[in-house]
Structures are given as structure tokens and as C-alpha cells.
Scaffold this motif. Structure first.
Motif, PDB file in Angstrom:
ATOM      1  N   GLY A   1      40.980  40.741  37.543  1.00 29.49           N
ATOM      2  CA  GLY A   1      42.403  40.454  37.431  1.00 29.49           C
ATOM      3  C   GLY A   1      43.223  41.727  37.543  1.00 29.49           C
ATOM      4  O   GLY A   1      42.807  42.785  37.075  1.00 29.49           O
ATOM      5  N   TYR A   2      44.349  41.651  38.167  1.00 30.58           N
ATOM      6  CA  TYR A   2      45.300  42.730  38.408  1.00 30.58           C
ATOM      7  C   TYR A   2      44.749  43.809  39.334  1.00 30.58           C
ATOM      8  O   TYR A   2      45.376  44.152  40.316  1.00 30.58           O
ATOM      9  CB  TYR A   2      45.785  43.379  37.100  1.00 30.58           C
ATOM     10  CG  TYR A   2      46.500  42.435  36.185  1.00 30.58           C
ATOM     11  CD1 TYR A   2      47.738  41.907  36.523  1.00 30.58           C
ATOM     12  CD2 TYR A   2      45.927  42.047  34.982  1.00 30.58           C
ATOM     13  CE1 TYR A   2      48.393  41.021  35.687  1.00 30.58           C
ATOM     14  CE2 TYR A   2      46.573  41.162  34.133  1.00 30.58           C
ATOM     15  CZ  TYR A   2      47.812  40.651  34.496  1.00 30.58           C
ATOM     16  OH  TYR A   2      48.445  39.784  33.663  1.00 30.58           O
ATOM     17  N   LEU A   3      43.587  44.351  39.030  1.00 32.71           N
ATOM     18  CA  LEU A   3      43.060  45.477  39.792  1.00 32.71           C
ATOM     19  C   LEU A   3      42.395  45.067  41.100  1.00 32.71           C
ATOM     20  O   LEU A   3      42.318  45.858  42.034  1.00 32.71           O
ATOM     21  CB  LEU A   3      42.056  46.266  38.938  1.00 32.71           C
ATOM     22  CG  LEU A   3      42.620  46.936  37.690  1.00 32.71           C
ATOM     23  CD1 LEU A   3      41.498  47.545  36.866  1.00 32.71           C
ATOM     24  CD2 LEU A   3      43.657  47.973  38.058  1.00 32.71           C
ATOM     25  N   GLY A   4      41.887  43.861  41.182  1.00 35.59           N
ATOM     26  CA  GLY A   4      41.178  43.415  42.375  1.00 35.59           C
ATOM     27  C   GLY A   4      42.017  43.510  43.638  1.00 35.59           C
ATOM     28  O   GLY A   4      41.522  43.887  44.698  1.00 35.59           O
TER      29      GLY A   4
ATOM     30  N   THR B   1      36.589  46.575  42.112  1.00 36.31           N
ATOM     31  CA  THR B   1      35.538  45.566  42.022  1.00 36.31           C
ATOM     32  C   THR B   1      34.840  45.697  40.679  1.00 36.31           C
ATOM     33  O   THR B   1      34.522  46.803  40.241  1.00 36.31           O
ATOM     34  CB  THR B   1      34.504  45.756  43.154  1.00 36.31           C
ATOM     35  OG1 THR B   1      35.174  45.629  44.407  1.00 36.31           O
ATOM     36  CG2 THR B   1      33.382  44.732  43.071  1.00 36.31           C
ATOM     37  N   GLY B   2      34.604  44.557  40.025  1.00 37.52           N
ATOM     38  CA  GLY B   2      33.851  44.527  38.781  1.00 37.52           C
ATOM     39  C   GLY B   2      32.403  44.178  39.070  1.00 37.52           C
ATOM     40  O   GLY B   2      32.115  43.352  39.933  1.00 37.52           O
ATOM     41  N   LEU B   3      31.498  44.833  38.358  1.00 33.11           N
ATOM     42  CA  LEU B   3      30.068  44.585  38.513  1.00 33.11           C
ATOM     43  C   LEU B   3      29.455  44.273  37.156  1.00 33.11           C
ATOM     44  O   LEU B   3      29.628  45.032  36.197  1.00 33.11           O
ATOM     45  CB  LEU B   3      29.380  45.814  39.113  1.00 33.11           C
ATOM     46  CG  LEU B   3      29.895  46.255  40.471  1.00 33.11           C
ATOM     47  CD1 LEU B   3      29.355  47.632  40.827  1.00 33.11           C
ATOM     48  CD2 LEU B   3      29.493  45.234  41.524  1.00 33.11           C
ATOM     49  N   ASP B   4      28.732  43.180  37.097  1.00 29.33           N
ATOM     50  CA  ASP B   4      28.068  42.737  35.878  1.00 29.33           C
ATOM     51  C   ASP B   4      26.952  43.709  35.507  1.00 29.33           C
ATOM     52  O   ASP B   4      26.168  44.117  36.363  1.00 29.33           O
ATOM     53  CB  ASP B   4      27.492  41.340  36.121  1.00 29.33           C
ATOM     54  CG  ASP B   4      26.938  40.702  34.870  1.00 29.33           C
ATOM     55  OD1 ASP B   4      27.277  41.141  33.761  1.00 29.33           O
ATOM     56  OD2 ASP B   4      26.157  39.740  35.014  1.00 29.33           O
TER      57      ASP B   4
ATOM     58  N   GLY C   1      34.434  47.180  31.322  1.00 32.80           N
ATOM     59  CA  GLY C   1      34.961  45.869  30.944  1.00 32.80           C
ATOM     60  C   GLY C   1      36.088  45.464  31.870  1.00 32.80           C
ATOM     61  O   GLY C   1      36.676  46.281  32.565  1.00 32.80           O
ATOM     62  N   GLY C   2      36.343  44.171  31.892  1.00 29.53           N
ATOM     63  CA  GLY C   2      37.396  43.655  32.752  1.00 29.53           C
ATOM     64  C   GLY C   2      37.673  42.205  32.433  1.00 29.53           C
ATOM     65  O   GLY C   2      37.163  41.656  31.453  1.00 29.53           O
ATOM     66  N   SER C   3      38.491  41.581  33.240  1.00 31.51           N
ATOM     67  CA  SER C   3      38.820  40.170  33.035  1.00 31.51           C
ATOM     68  C   SER C   3      39.061  39.516  34.388  1.00 31.51           C
ATOM     69  O   SER C   3      39.334  40.177  35.374  1.00 31.51           O
ATOM     70  CB  SER C   3      40.045  40.022  32.131  1.00 31.51           C
ATOM     71  OG  SER C   3      41.159  40.670  32.711  1.00 31.51           O
TER      72      SER C   3
ATOM     73  N   TRP D   1      42.413  33.607  31.210  1.00 31.90           N
ATOM     74  CA  TRP D   1      41.749  34.894  31.356  1.00 31.90           C
ATOM     75  C   TRP D   1      40.393  34.837  30.673  1.00 31.90           C
ATOM     76  O   TRP D   1      40.285  34.492  29.502  1.00 31.90           O
ATOM     77  CB  TRP D   1      42.589  36.013  30.760  1.00 31.90           C
ATOM     78  CG  TRP D   1      43.764  36.328  31.611  1.00 31.90           C
ATOM     79  CD1 TRP D   1      45.068  36.014  31.372  1.00 31.90           C
ATOM     80  CD2 TRP D   1      43.744  37.000  32.868  1.00 31.90           C
ATOM     81  NE1 TRP D   1      45.858  36.451  32.410  1.00 31.90           N
ATOM     82  CE2 TRP D   1      45.065  37.060  33.338  1.00 31.90           C
ATOM     83  CE3 TRP D   1      42.734  37.547  33.655  1.00 31.90           C
ATOM     84  CZ2 TRP D   1      45.404  37.662  34.552  1.00 31.90           C
ATOM     85  CZ3 TRP D   1      43.073  38.143  34.862  1.00 31.90           C
ATOM     86  CH2 TRP D   1      44.396  38.197  35.292  1.00 31.90           C
ATOM     87  N   VAL D   2      39.357  35.182  31.417  1.00 32.75           N
ATOM     88  CA  VAL D   2      37.999  35.238  30.901  1.00 32.75           C
ATOM     89  C   VAL D   2      37.604  36.713  30.837  1.00 32.75           C
ATOM     90  O   VAL D   2      37.664  37.422  31.849  1.00 32.75           O
ATOM     91  CB  VAL D   2      37.014  34.463  31.813  1.00 32.75           C
ATOM     92  CG1 VAL D   2      35.590  34.600  31.303  1.00 32.75           C
ATOM     93  CG2 VAL D   2      37.434  33.004  31.921  1.00 32.75           C
ATOM     94  N   GLN D   3      37.221  37.156  29.644  1.00 29.47           N
ATOM     95  CA  GLN D   3      36.860  38.555  29.447  1.00 29.47           C
ATOM     96  C   GLN D   3      35.425  38.801  29.913  1.00 29.47           C
ATOM     97  O   GLN D   3      34.539  37.967  29.723  1.00 29.47           O
ATOM     98  CB  GLN D   3      37.005  38.940  27.974  1.00 29.47           C
ATOM     99  CG  GLN D   3      38.420  38.805  27.446  1.00 29.47           C
ATOM    100  CD  GLN D   3      39.402  39.665  28.224  1.00 29.47           C
ATOM    101  OE1 GLN D   3      39.160  40.836  28.471  1.00 29.47           O
ATOM    102  NE2 GLN D   3      40.528  39.085  28.616  1.00 29.47           N
ATOM    103  N   HIS D   4      35.214  39.944  30.516  1.00 26.15           N
ATOM    104  CA  HIS D   4      33.895  40.395  30.949  1.00 26.15           C
ATOM    105  C   HIS D   4      33.660  41.765  30.298  1.00 26.15           C
ATOM    106  O   HIS D   4      33.907  42.799  30.908  1.00 26.15           O
ATOM    107  CB  HIS D   4      33.839  40.515  32.475  1.00 26.15           C
ATOM    108  CG  HIS D   4      33.920  39.209  33.177  1.00 26.15           C
ATOM    109  ND1 HIS D   4      32.802  38.470  33.476  1.00 26.15           N
ATOM    110  CD2 HIS D   4      34.969  38.495  33.623  1.00 26.15           C
ATOM    111  CE1 HIS D   4      33.161  37.358  34.089  1.00 26.15           C
ATOM    112  NE2 HIS D   4      34.480  37.349  34.185  1.00 26.15           N
ATOM    113  N   PRO D   5      33.217  41.759  29.051  1.00 24.72           N
ATOM    114  CA  PRO D   5      33.136  43.029  28.323  1.00 24.72           C
ATOM    115  C   PRO D   5      32.059  43.983  28.824  1.00 24.72           C
ATOM    116  O   PRO D   5      32.179  45.182  28.629  1.00 24.72           O
ATOM    117  CB  PRO D   5      32.863  42.597  26.885  1.00 24.72           C
ATOM    118  CG  PRO D   5      32.237  41.248  27.000  1.00 24.72           C
ATOM    119  CD  PRO D   5      32.847  40.626  28.217  1.00 24.72           C
TER     120      PRO D   5
END
Length: 129
Positions: free
Chosen positions: A85-88, A93-96, A47-49, A56-60
Motif C-alpha cells: 500500500g502507498y509505496l507500491g 515491492t514487499g517480500l514475505d 513490514g508493510g501493509s 488494510w492487512v498488515q504484513h509484519p
């Protein structure tokens, strides 16, 4: 302390958890309301945002990983990838994750993130890349 921002019964979390637990000497904790997989350092979050138009849009159902600097741009060009957010800004990297996710690819990405963050004594336990 943050409220939990995930569903323990989420089948995609179960898949990520199983892949992460296949790696040597990992543990899991809840960090900022999300499952985090780590050795000494975190190598994956579930999960991420992302900040969109100031909100802020959540990406669970995302997995957030650390890529080697030379692989980061290519990973971020993957469909469904984003800089969380924050970590990027620190290279994460967030992956769907969806019903059509290539789980072999997710396993490779998790292993790569593990290689970037785990102590060398643990990385030597992995098969050669």
C-alpha cells in the motif's frame, strides 16, 4: 507519530537488520511505525501493509525494497511478493519472510535496493555487481 508496528525481539527483523547494517554508511529510523534503513533515502522497510477488500492487512514480517525499473517485474513475480500500500505505486515491492527464506537472496535484494537509492559515492564502496 505512529505506534510501533513491529516486535523488537523478532528474529527475522534481526536478520534483516544485520544484512542492512553490512552495507556502507547506513542508519535506521522508525518511519510510520516500522523500521526503515537508509543512507540519504530509505532503501528498505521492515513490514508493510496491503489493502484487501477495502481493509488494510498488515504484513509484519516482510521486507519492502526498491528495485531497479528493469528488475521490478521479475521481483514482483517472486513467491510471496506484493506491491505494498502507498509505496507500491512508486516501485516498491514487499517480500514475505519465513522460516525458509533464502537469506543470501534477501542480502542481494537489499543491496540492489541500496544501489537504487544511495548516493553514488556510497555505491562505489560496494563490490561490482
Amino acid at each position: 507519530m505512529h505506534d510501533a508496528m513491529y516486535d523488537e525481539d523478532d528474529p527475522l527483523l534481526a536478520r534483516v537488520r544485520a544484512l542492512a547494517r553490512a552495507l556502507p554508511d547506513i542508519d535506521e529510523k522508525v518511519s510510520h511505525g516500522r523500521p526503515a534503513f537508509f543512507t540519504v533515502k530509505v532503501f528498505a522497510y521492515y513490514g508493510g501493509s496491503l489493502k484487501v477488500d477495502g481493509e488494510w492487512v498488515q504484513h509484519p514480517q516482510f521486507v519492502v525494497v526498491q528495485a531497479a525499473p528493469e528488475d521490478r517485474d521479475a521481483l514482483r513475480q517472486s513467491p510471496g511478493a506484493y506491491a505494498p500500500g502507498y509505496l507500491g505505486a512508486s516501485g516498491w515491492t514487499g517480500l514475505d519472510l519465513t522460516g525458509t527464506t533464502d537469506w543470501d537472496e534477501v542480502a542481494e535484494i537489499l543491496e540492489d535496493s541500496y544501489r537504487c537509492t544511495a548516493p553514488s559515492r556510497l555505491v562505489t564502496l560496494l563490490p561490482q555487481a
